[in-house]
Design an enzyme around this catalytic site. Structure first.
Site, short mmCIF file in Angstrom:
data_model
loop_
_atom_site.label_atom_id
_atom_site.label_comp_id
_atom_site.label_asym_id
_atom_site.label_seq_id
_atom_site.Cartn_x
_atom_site.Cartn_y
_atom_site.Cartn_z
N TYR A 103 5.61 -15.61 20.45
CA TYR A 103 5.08 -14.33 19.92
C TYR A 103 5.73 -13.12 20.59
O TYR A 103 5.82 -12.07 19.99
CB TYR A 103 3.54 -14.26 20.03
CG TYR A 103 2.96 -14.60 21.39
CD1 TYR A 103 3.04 -13.72 22.45
CD2 TYR A 103 2.31 -15.81 21.59
CE1 TYR A 103 2.50 -14.04 23.69
CE2 TYR A 103 1.78 -16.14 22.81
CZ TYR A 103 1.87 -15.25 23.86
OH TYR A 103 1.34 -15.58 25.08
N GLU A 111 6.23 -0.06 1.61
CA GLU A 111 6.46 -1.30 0.86
C GLU A 111 7.82 -1.92 1.25
O GLU A 111 7.93 -3.14 1.43
CB GLU A 111 6.46 -1.04 -0.65
CG GLU A 111 5.11 -0.80 -1.28
CD GLU A 111 4.65 0.65 -1.25
OE1 GLU A 111 5.14 1.44 -0.41
OE2 GLU A 111 3.78 1.00 -2.06
N GLU A 122 8.79 14.20 7.20
CA GLU A 122 8.72 12.81 7.67
C GLU A 122 10.10 12.22 8.01
O GLU A 122 10.20 11.21 8.70
CB GLU A 122 8.07 11.92 6.60
CG GLU A 122 6.64 12.29 6.30
CD GLU A 122 5.98 11.29 5.39
OE1 GLU A 122 6.28 11.30 4.18
OE2 GLU A 122 5.19 10.46 5.90
N LYS A 174 -0.16 2.67 8.17
CA LYS A 174 0.38 3.97 8.54
C LYS A 174 -0.83 4.88 8.78
O LYS A 174 -1.25 5.62 7.88
CB LYS A 174 1.27 4.48 7.40
CG LYS A 174 2.14 5.67 7.74
CD LYS A 174 3.04 6.01 6.56
CE LYS A 174 3.92 7.20 6.86
NZ LYS A 174 4.72 7.62 5.68
N1 LIG Z 1 2.43 3.37 -2.06
C1 LIG Z 1 2.86 4.34 -1.21
N2 LIG Z 1 2.38 5.59 -1.33
C2 LIG Z 1 2.81 6.55 -0.52
C3 LIG Z 1 3.77 6.26 0.48
C4 LIG Z 1 4.23 4.93 0.62
O1 LIG Z 1 5.05 4.59 1.50
N3 LIG Z 1 3.76 4.01 -0.24
N4 LIG Z 1 4.17 7.27 1.33
C5 LIG Z 1 3.71 8.51 1.22
C6 LIG Z 1 4.09 9.54 2.19
O2 LIG Z 1 5.26 9.23 2.86
C7 LIG Z 1 2.84 9.68 3.05
O3 LIG Z 1 2.82 8.69 4.05
C8 LIG Z 1 2.65 11.03 3.62
O4 LIG Z 1 1.26 11.26 3.78
C9 LIG Z 1 2.77 8.90 0.16
N5 LIG Z 1 2.34 7.81 -0.66
#
Ligand SMILES: Nc1nc2c(c(=O)[nH]1)N=C([C@H](O)[C@@H](O)CO)CN2
Length: 115
Positions: A50, A70, A18, A95
């Site tokens: 906007y 977050e 990633e 996402k």
């Molecule tokens: N609470 C979260 N959990 C996860 C995150 C995140 O940003 N916040 N990110 C991941 C990995 O990057 C995910 O996107 C890959 O599948 C996993 N859990």
């Protein structure tokens, strides 16, 4: 005022792949704004533009390199409130590609206050 389905690609995530592969994020945003001055005057300077908000969000997201959604969600909420004088936002950061079995995953945060 709202912006829905703002799609932006960026580097985000905790895994090695990633950190080198851009992924699509989708922003949904609600912003408190009294539209009556803009409606009366038809002056864009009295409106919450906007297009300007969207352009700034895209710029910030594309340049960001966060690990967690977050972190980016908090940055975006603070950016909108501080740069556009918005007193309250509800921001959802999705996402969609993160969990193949899910249509989307994400966070929703509410910041600021409605006077
Ligand atoms: N609470 C979260 N959990 C996860 C995150 C995140 O940003 N916040 N990110 C991941 C990995 O990057 C995910 O996107 C890959 O599948 C996993 N859990």
């Amino acid at each position: 005022m709202y912006i829905r389905g703002l799609e932006v690609e960026t580097i985000i995530g905790i895994y090695d792949w990633e950190r080198v592969t851009p992924q699509r994020l989708v922003v949904d945003l609600e912003m408190a704004w009294d539209i009556s001055d803009a409606a009366r005057s038809e002056d864009i300077d009295a409106a919450l533009n906007y297009k300007s908000v969207s352009d700034r969000l895209i710029e910030h997201i594309e340049a960001s390199r966060c690990q967690l959604i977050e972190t980016l969600a908090e940055q975006l909420a603070q950016l909108v409130m501080s740069e556009f004088s918005v007193p309250w936002v509800c921001l959802e950061l999705n996402k969609p590609g993160a969990v193949p079995a899910a249509r989307t995953v994400g966070v929703r945060i509410e910041r600021g206050s409605l006077a």
